[in-house]
Design an enzyme around this catalytic site. Structure first.
Site, PDB file in Angstrom:
ATOM      1  N   SER A  39      -1.700  -6.422  -0.435  1.00 32.08           N
ATOM      2  CA  SER A  39      -2.787  -5.375  -0.708  1.00 32.08           C
ATOM      3  C   SER A  39      -2.932  -5.088  -2.344  1.00 32.08           C
ATOM      4  O   SER A  39      -1.938  -5.310  -3.015  1.00 32.08           O
ATOM      5  CB  SER A  39      -2.714  -4.151   0.193  1.00 32.08           C
ATOM      6  OG  SER A  39      -2.413  -4.473   1.344  1.00 32.08           O
ATOM      7  N   PRO A  52      -1.124   1.765   3.944  1.00 40.93           N
ATOM      8  CA  PRO A  52      -0.942   1.680   5.334  1.00 40.93           C
ATOM      9  C   PRO A  52      -2.188   1.468   6.126  1.00 40.93           C
ATOM     10  O   PRO A  52      -2.050   1.123   7.311  1.00 40.93           O
ATOM     11  CB  PRO A  52      -0.669   3.118   5.859  1.00 40.93           C
ATOM     12  CG  PRO A  52      -1.149   3.951   4.790  1.00 40.93           C
ATOM     13  CD  PRO A  52      -1.348   3.382   3.620  1.00 40.93           C
ATOM     14  N   HIS A  98       0.697 -16.023   5.121  1.00 39.43           N
ATOM     15  CA  HIS A  98      -0.347 -15.077   4.547  1.00 39.43           C
ATOM     16  C   HIS A  98      -0.620 -13.872   5.524  1.00 39.43           C
ATOM     17  O   HIS A  98      -0.794 -12.710   5.134  1.00 39.43           O
ATOM     18  CB  HIS A  98      -1.624 -16.011   4.128  1.00 39.43           C
ATOM     19  CG  HIS A  98      -2.539 -15.040   3.539  1.00 39.43           C
ATOM     20  ND1 HIS A  98      -2.642 -14.916   2.137  1.00 39.43           N
ATOM     21  CD2 HIS A  98      -3.745 -14.384   4.139  1.00 39.43           C
ATOM     22  CE1 HIS A  98      -3.618 -14.346   1.917  1.00 39.43           C
ATOM     23  NE2 HIS A  98      -4.559 -14.056   3.104  1.00 39.43           N
ATOM     24  N   CYS A 121     -12.825  -3.672   2.480  1.00 42.35           N
ATOM     25  CA  CYS A 121     -13.427  -3.783   1.186  1.00 42.35           C
ATOM     26  C   CYS A 121     -12.683  -4.554   0.236  1.00 42.35           C
ATOM     27  O   CYS A 121     -13.408  -4.800  -0.773  1.00 42.35           O
ATOM     28  CB  CYS A 121     -13.365  -2.314   0.813  1.00 42.35           C
ATOM     29  SG  CYS A 121     -11.937  -1.400   1.050  1.00 42.35           S
TER      30      CYS A 121
END
Lengths: 273, 424
Positions: free
Chosen positions: B110, B116, B100, B51
């Site tokens: 993130s 996690p 990356h 997402c």
């Protein structure tokens, strides 16, 4: 004998250093090193006490020099037992230095041998000494756990999670451990007192002679009896129990040292220097 | 020579409206891989779609065509004009692409550093790629490296430590008070998304009975049934405090629901067992004065938020260590990639042979003192000739285009067969 005691001190000190490193760096290896060093120290210490007992035919607790050494041995031993039962690692930060300090203190005192008298040969005497010292050691650890409890409780209450918050175990574990220490300490103290009475009866012909040490031991016993009673009936746990454990240990300390310095009595000769 | 290219967009470069247009479902991913695999420029492909990011990881010999086609594909496949997508896209190549991938896998890239889930998402993207046979020698190695780096970052730094959500922060505190949450009874006062989430987390930690008190009893009953607990009326709350250990306040009430007097009256009957109040209602449901009672702990929403902010700071500090681990791994992986060129491989192979023959000659001649210097030179010439003859065919093979377009595979096999990287 002197050299052996230096070796013991060295092991206790090394264990202290390991636990300090564990406190700051939080790596399991340091904790493991700390506990193995302490086990080694206790092992040698036990051997030393056993050897002295066998060679002189009596438990080496007749002067302050030896008494302190036994106290240190008892602290380390009781800590190991508690650690294996409750896995409360961080308590090592209290127990290891305490054992080291008390042993060091013992070597700083002159070793004034008291001529062997057969009053020390009784089995009652040995049980009396061993249980009293193990009891006092357990109460010392209860005091240590109580201090840790207060630190952790303050961190949670004040919502200021500082250095100790992540390093200390849960309040519940600290409380249970403290309780267990007090139960052990109180039981041993009771056995110590009873054997003391029996022994006094055998030697002096009476159970109780208003000796200051006897009186203060009685006070200590009553204090802990009240603490345990309150816990079982109305639930004196947590903060109040922790504070009581600390106060109780101050009284223990006074009974152990203070009485000998400020008052006279038939325990005096064992602990004067 | 094959190049690693990474192309995509994430929460920093694209708004959610664009990300949801570009997102690939499980099936979409498979189709996309099949479609791209038919084009000859795309030698190895991995498609990651979560997402917060959509990324294409590619290995190609022709980077320009490849990048252009990949951009075109992302736009067309999702029926979005390329002009809308292009500004949000980033393209990394070589060491940057490797770095990356490592950073993403280690959860350093993130939205919530240290979360996690991302590693599992990459693993499943990689599984899809292997099933569709779109990953080859380079991506296989890169991804396995990435999993390893992620594991190292997680175990050697504290980026995954400490809660960063309200409900987890409350759980962590609960464990500092109670040790274990097993069997601890919970009273939920009011309802609300965050409170219900907290209750679900507590249940996951094996909490005991869940009590629900709600203004409308029906709604309370409904919640209680969902949690397998019991519903009580608001008036019963003071009485229930004797049994529960954790109280979550989340009503819309303007007044305090639980006051200091309620708690004081009950503590003796509880034998002073600790009480933990979590107040996530605004205005508050639980009297802050309760925190001053012994064995009672009150945390309101601001206290919990403060903890979370501190924890996020901690994670960001730990992330710096993670970056170092990633950098190390990037350098080593880049070296391996470079070694996959033909010339260094042949040079390494030659050196290996020279070393072996030198060692054997020294051993043999060591015992034979009667050879003169000229004899020794003859041996040396023989050595060179041997190596040239032996390596002639392998060299021709590796340099030719007969490797069916996948030269890196054969280079890798050669390096491993002769242990040129000293891995054994």
């Amino acid at each position: 004998m002197e050299n052996l005691r230096y070796l013991i001190i060295l092991l206790y000190l090394a264990s202290t250093v390991s636990y300090l490193l564990y406190l700051f760096i939080q790596k399991d290896g340091f904790h493991r090193a700390g506990i193995y060093l302490l086990i080694a120290g206790v092992g040698i210490h036990s051997a030393e006490i056993l050897y002295a007992t066998v060679s002189s035919g009596q438990l080496p607790a007749t002067n302050l020099y030896d008494a302190l050494s036994i106290a240190a041995w008892a602290i380390a031993l009781v800590f190991l037992v508690i650690q294996f039962r409750y896995k409360i690692r961080i308590l090592g930060i209290f127990a290891a230095p305490l054992a080291a300090m008390v042993t060091i203190l013992s070597t700083r005192l002159p070793e004034t041998p008291i001529p062997a008298q057969n009053i020390f040969n009784s089995i009652w005497f040995i049980i009396h000494i061993v249980s009293v010292f193990i009891g006092d050691a357990a109460l010392a650890l209860a005091c240590g756990v109580g201090l840790l409890y207060l630190l952790q409780e303050h961190a949670i209450k004040a919502k200021k999670r500082g250095f100790f918050y992540s390093r200390l175990p849960s309040l519940e574990l600290l409380d249970t451990t403290g309780y267990a220490c007090i139960v052990v300490g109180f039981t041993m103290l009771t056995i110590g007192l009873i054997t003391g009475f029996v022994y006094a009866k055998a030697i002096w012909g009476r159970f109780w002679s208003w000796d200051p040490k006897e009186v203060w031991s009685g006070i200590t016993w009553i204090l802990y009896a009240v603490l345990l009673h309150e816990r079982l009936t109305v639930g004196w746990r947590g903060r109040r129990a922790a504070i009581m454990a600390i106060v109780g240990f101050c009284v223990v300390l006074f009974t152990f040292f203070g009485v000998n310095f400020f008052m006279k009595g038939h325990h005096g000769q064992f602990t004067t220097f | 020579m094959a190049a690693i290219i990474l192309l995509g967009l994430n929460h920093n470069t694209a708004p959610v409206e664009l990300r949801e247009c570009i997102a690939f479902s499980e099936e979409d991913t498979e189709l996309a891989l099949e479609e791209l695999h038919e084009r000859t420029e795309f030698k190895e492909i991995l498609l990651l779609s979560t997402c917060n990011r959509v990324e294409l990881l590619l290995v190609t010999d022709d980077r320009e065509t490849c990048v252009a086609e990949a951009k075109q594909f992302l736009a067309e496949h999702n029926r979005v004009p390329l002009d809308d997508v292009e500004p949000a896209l980033y393209v990394h190549e070589g060491a940057d692409a490797i770095r990356h991938v490592f950073r993403v896998a280690s959860s350093l890239d993130s939205m919530m550093v240290g979360e996690p889930q991302i590693l599992g998402q990459i693993k499943s993207a990689y599984r899809t790629a292997t099933q569709k046979k779109t990953s080859g020698v380079i991506l296989n190695r890169l991804l396995h490296r990435a999993f390893f780096v992620a594991k190292r970052v997680r175990s050697e730094t504290g980026i995954g430590d400490h809660a960063v959500s309200i409900s987890y922060a409350a759980i962590e505190l609960g464990r500092k008070i109670f040790g274990t949450l097993e069997g601890k009874e919970v009273l939920l006062v009011g309802a609300g998304e965050m409170a219900e989430l907290a209750v679900e987390n507590l249940i996951r930690h094996h909490a005991g009975t869940i009590w629900v008190a709600n203004r409308t009893f029906e709604r309370g009953l409904e919640l209680a049934t969902r949690f397998g607990g019991r519903a009580i009326r608001l008036e019963e709350i003071p009485e229930s405090l004797q049994h529960v250990d954790i109280i979550i306040g989340s009503t819309g009430a303007t007044d305090l629901v639980i006051t200091s007097d309620h708690v004081r009256a009950i503590m003796r009957r509880r034998k002073n067992r600790p009480l933990f109040f979590i107040d996530i209602a605004v205005p508050r449901d639980i009297d802050p004065a309760i925190n001053r009672l012994t064995n009672c702990y009150v945390y309101d929403i601001d206290d919990l938020k403060e903890i979370i902010d501190e924890n996020i700071e901690d994670r960001n500090r730990e992330a710096i260590k993670g970056e170092r681990i990633v950098e190390e791994a990037t350098i080593r992986f880049s070296q391996w990639c470079d070694s996959l060129a033909v010339v260094p491989t042949i040079v390494a192979l030659r050196r290996k042979m020279e070393d072996i023959i030198d060692e054997q000659i020294d051993k043999t001649l060591g015992g034979l003192k009667h050879f003169s210097e000229t004899d020794r030179e003859a041996f040396d010439r023989m050595k060179q000739a041997l190596i040239n003859k032996m390596l002639h065919d392998p060299t021709m093979f590796l340099k030719s285009n007969g490797c069916l377009g996948d030269r890196s595979l054969y280079l890798d096999v050669t390096r491993r067969m002769f242990n040129l990287d000293n891995e054994r």
